[in-house]
Motif scaffolding. Sequence first.
Motif, PDB file in Angstrom:
ATOM      1  N   PRO B  19       0.830  -1.209   0.000  1.00 13.09           N
ATOM      2  CA  PRO B  19       0.000   0.000   0.000  1.00 13.09           C
ATOM      3  C   PRO B  19       0.863   1.257   0.000  1.00 13.09           C
ATOM      4  O   PRO B  19       2.045   1.190   0.357  1.00 13.09           O
ATOM      5  CB  PRO B  19      -0.797  -0.119   1.306  1.00 13.09           C
ATOM      6  N   GLY B  20       0.272   2.380  -0.391  1.00 15.94           N
ATOM      7  CA  GLY B  20       0.961   3.662  -0.289  1.00 15.94           C
ATOM      8  C   GLY B  20       1.584   4.144  -1.583  1.00 15.94           C
ATOM      9  O   GLY B  20       2.137   5.239  -1.624  1.00 15.94           O
ATOM     10  N   TYR B  21       1.516   3.349  -2.643  1.00 12.89           N
ATOM     11  CA  TYR B  21       2.146   3.742  -3.902  1.00 12.89           C
ATOM     12  C   TYR B  21       1.181   3.707  -5.085  1.00 12.89           C
ATOM     13  O   TYR B  21       1.601   3.769  -6.229  1.00 12.89           O
ATOM     14  CB  TYR B  21       3.359   2.837  -4.185  1.00 12.89           C
ATOM     15  N   ARG B  22      -0.105   3.599  -4.799  1.00 15.97           N
ATOM     16  CA  ARG B  22      -1.044   3.461  -5.919  1.00 15.97           C
ATOM     17  C   ARG B  22      -1.159   4.745  -6.734  1.00 15.97           C
ATOM     18  O   ARG B  22      -1.492   4.703  -7.914  1.00 15.97           O
ATOM     19  CB  ARG B  22      -2.411   2.973  -5.426  1.00 15.97           C
ATOM     20  N   HIS B  23      -0.853   5.921  -6.106  1.00 15.13           N
ATOM     21  CA  HIS B  23      -0.879   7.165  -6.891  1.00 15.13           C
ATOM     22  C   HIS B  23       0.269   7.206  -7.882  1.00 15.13           C
ATOM     23  O   HIS B  23       0.283   8.061  -8.762  1.00 15.13           O
ATOM     24  CB  HIS B  23      -0.821   8.380  -5.958  1.00 15.13           C
ATOM     25  N   LEU B  24       1.239   6.294  -7.758  1.00 17.02           N
ATOM     26  CA  LEU B  24       2.348   6.219  -8.705  1.00 17.02           C
ATOM     27  C   LEU B  24       2.182   5.032  -9.650  1.00 17.02           C
ATOM     28  O   LEU B  24       3.131   4.605 -10.298  1.00 17.02           O
ATOM     29  CB  LEU B  24       3.683   6.130  -7.958  1.00 17.02           C
ATOM     30  N   VAL B  26       1.597   1.929  -8.902  1.00 12.72           N
ATOM     31  CA  VAL B  26       2.099   0.647  -8.394  1.00 12.72           C
ATOM     32  C   VAL B  26       0.940  -0.129  -7.772  1.00 12.72           C
ATOM     33  O   VAL B  26       0.311   0.355  -6.826  1.00 12.72           O
ATOM     34  CB  VAL B  26       3.200   0.860  -7.334  1.00 12.72           C
ATOM     35  N   LEU B  28      -1.435  -2.775  -5.648  1.00 13.96           N
ATOM     36  CA  LEU B  28      -1.383  -3.164  -4.242  1.00 13.96           C
ATOM     37  C   LEU B  28      -0.645  -4.490  -4.066  1.00 13.96           C
ATOM     38  O   LEU B  28       0.167  -4.642  -3.165  1.00 13.96           O
ATOM     39  CB  LEU B  28      -2.815  -3.279  -3.708  1.00 13.96           C
ATOM     40  N   LEU B 127       9.788  -1.045  -1.874  1.00 15.16           N
ATOM     41  CA  LEU B 127       8.630  -0.196  -1.587  1.00 15.16           C
ATOM     42  C   LEU B 127       7.803  -0.829  -0.471  1.00 15.16           C
ATOM     43  O   LEU B 127       6.585  -0.923  -0.554  1.00 15.16           O
ATOM     44  CB  LEU B 127       7.791   0.044  -2.853  1.00 15.16           C
TER      45      LEU B 127
END
Lengths: 230, 330
Positions: B19-24, B26, B28, B127
């Motif tokens: 989690p935490g990188y979906r705005h880039l 990436v 889940l 990540l």
Amino acid sequence: MKLLELGDGALTLEFGERIDPDANARVMATRDALQALGLDGITDMVPTWRSLTVHFDPLRLPHDHLRQALLQAAVQESALATRRSATPIIVPVCFGGEFGPDLADVAAATGRSEGELIAALCAVDLQVALIGFLPGFPYLGGLPDWLDLPRRATPRTAVPANSFAIAGGQAAIYPWQSPGGWHLLGRTPLKLFDPANPQRPARFAPCDVLRIEAVTPDEFENLRDHPRHA
Amino acid sequence: MLEILACPLPASLQDAGRPGYRHLGVPLSGALDPEWLALANALAGNRTDAAAIELRLAGPRLKSDADALFAIAGEVDARIVGEANTHAVAAWRSHRLHAGEELRIDAVRSGVAYLAFAGGIEGRRELGSRSRYERADLGSPFAPGQLLKVGAGGTAIPRRLGIAPARHDGPLRVIPGPQRERFSDAAWQNFLGGEFVVGREADRMGLRLDGPRLNHVGGADIVSDAVTPGAIQVPGDGRPIVLLADCQTVGGYAKIATVIGADLPRLGHALPGTRLRFAAVTLDEALAARQEAAQALAASLATVVPDTAEPDLAALYGANLIDGVIDATH
């Protein structure tokens, strides 16, 4: 503006249904306002051209609480939206030839010479509206209106990594080799995604402004970032 | 060190995801059934979110160069092959794999199963996660010839599970999707009343379903917005696609519904040929189901106990279990 349920662990605030720079500016400003609240339980905030989706754990952050916070954070007028970063990121691109096999076709389709087309691409600010499709893949707005071409009739099975491409009034840069139907105009020597840098694994993030700079094949080689070794 | 000797069908290293990188862009990623991942880890004495091997269909053959302790969550046919003898290994409890012995997972009979090693598997952590995401080469690949480091844990005590978490066994529960109004009422009735079969195009990104066609009102394409595991998108051909853990972060097809969080682990077990039905619930019902699933998992994890001849009564009572929860004959 509509608040939509994407399952029980995500809410989408929709500002419109079209590709719209004004809506995108409001999305980004809303994301910033929500981020400033520092709510516990949010795992991801995904902005797009027209919407903001918040992924969260409803057992830690009650649905109603997030719903209210989102509606309060929502920036309704683009005049109130935050300005994008003023300093553009320079992106070197080697155009044409093997780097951009569709350059000649796109120039012909738009009634420009290849030189005019390249000059036009280097003259505009391209805004990162969202990252999606692939890790680090930026959808870029800000192309001249006359560059709005449909996708290729037959998509390529393998677009080379680092290709700079346009389609549907948008530009993009492929961080990875992948199938794709966009028109390939050139290639950048920059490494676009680096998981060894967790603070900023993707070179570009939503809200960034890019400026394309044309480089020669020799300059391309000199600027090339070292590829990642597994 | 674990050596992968063979891996006939896709298996991968997965943990709780990235989690935490979906705005880039990436995904889940992470285990298709995080509950069974947690149970496999608990049986191996690990944190519930440690990386383990996700098995589907047929499993790999592995060898360890040091004594190791492992556990399997799921229904599998597995055996340990040593120089002198071969013996079958049961799921839902831990076993020792001695240096030089080979662990063969001959068949995976549940849609998915998890193989955890005490100490956890220390593949590449990128990540914040060791989950493998092939397209961006995140996490360690799992392929024949590969060596995987196992954390210190070979001397952990064996454990067994009292009860697996109870699961809802009716139709997969959904709440109406963000583009529900893009579908006719007839399409919605077809979706809820019909039976769907998972097609051959099924992987960790999603499942393409065959069944009644779901017709759109005003076209299938939307300007891309975010998707999530469990979202059911319907392209122009009217055949729904249910998204899973490795799904892209945004998508351009209208989404008719979303499978609720509590039923996502069940969805991860679907294979080509699996029959699926859907039932609509309200958001409140979905949230209640999520709470119940979390409690059922916690109760099940509390029944993981040392695998001694005599039950460890002190530990059982210490865990404050309800009478009858433990299957004493296990």
